[in-house]
Design a protein around this motif. Structure first.
Motif: not given
Length: 296
Positions: A117-122, A208-213
């Protein structure tokens, strides 16, 4: 002269005693096991090191765990294990078919599957970049940063995503801050710690608070194929820690707060395929996996 000789002879039993003490201590130090240092400074993988120490203590063996003197890329650590050259004795990384053919895996997922489960740094000024994304195809126009020897690179590219690579781990954060790419997918269990360290280094990044891969995979400990007894010892220790709850307590101590903060059930999930997932992955052993989302 006679007085000097007497003084020398008087000290000989003490020297012999000290030598015996040194030999005794050396003999109880245990087998030296080297793992590849991830990076200099604060250890981003302190949880994995402590889990390995726990497993070795519960293994019934006698081991002394220590890092390599300098940071070592995964590719070099893997080559060391393949050759069994003694520079590295154990490593941890994402499993692939090739790695399981070249190395000996201990098939107990270190992060209980949360590596999937991956969240994004932006960049901090682009924290809402993904607010309207609901499909994988919408990510194809954005560039993602990865290290060149991470298995994730091949997985992301196999799913049609644009990946920018570099040999260095630390440089990825600077490249994101400089706009060399827009997204840096990170394991949910490390993203906020990495963001905090980047901020301390003067970089302006956000999670990021919106997506998870999500793509199915696992992080394992690996040894040389010529060290089956070491792999068996780590396996015994991990199984013992699972049985007595030590594994779960350590996992929650390091990651429980982060998982609550991640609010996985509020995120849009983007599913990806992992064409390199080995068939032997113990997906059906429920006790090994953390399920962040309730079945729908």
């Amino acid at each position: 002269m006679l007085q000097q000789a007497r003084h020398k002879n008087a000290n000989m039993p003490r020297c012999a005693f000290l030598l015996l003490c040194f030999v005794a201590l050396a003999s109880t130090a245990g087998e030296r096991l080297v793992y590849p240092l991830h990076s200099k400074g604060e250890d981003p993988e302190a949880y994995v090191v402590e889990l390995l120490q726990l497993a070795l203590r519960r293994s019934g063996g006698d081991y002394q765990l220590e890092p390599s003197l300098e940071p070592m890329p995964q590719s070099r650590a893997q080559l060391s294990l393949e050759r069994n050259d003694g520079r590295v004795h154990v490593m941890w990384t994402m499993t692939t078919r090739e790695r399981e053919a070249d190395l000996l895996p201990i098939r107990i997922p270190i992060y209980k599957g949360l590596i999937s489960w991956r969240v994004f740094l932006v960049r901090a000024d682009q924290r809402d970049l993904l607010a309207d994304v609901t499909r994988r195809e919408q990510l194809e126009a954005l560039r993602m940063g990865q290290r060149h020897d991470w298995p994730d690179t091949a997985i992301l590219r196999a799913n049609g995503l644009n990946v920018v690579t570099t040999p260095g781990y630390e440089s990825l954060f600077r490249m994101l801050d400089a706009g060399r790419f827009e997204l840096f997918p990170r394991e949910v269990v490390v993203a906020w710690d990495e963001q905090r360290r980047a901020e301390a280094d003067g970089l302006h990044l956000a999670v990021d608070e919106h997506l998870v891969l999500h793509y199915p995979t696992a992080f394992y400990f690996f040894t040389s194929r010529q060290r089956p007894e070491l792999a068996a010892a780590i396996q015994r220790g991990l199984e013992a820690a699972i049985a007595d709850g030590g594994f779960e307590r350590l996992f929650q101590r390091y990651h429980g707060k982060t998982l609550r903060r991640a609010r996985m059930d509020k995120r849009q999930v983007i599913e990806l395929d992992n064409p390199d997932l080995p068939e032997e992955t113990p997906i059906d052993r429920e006790a090994l996996w953390y399920r962040p989302l309730a079945p729908k």
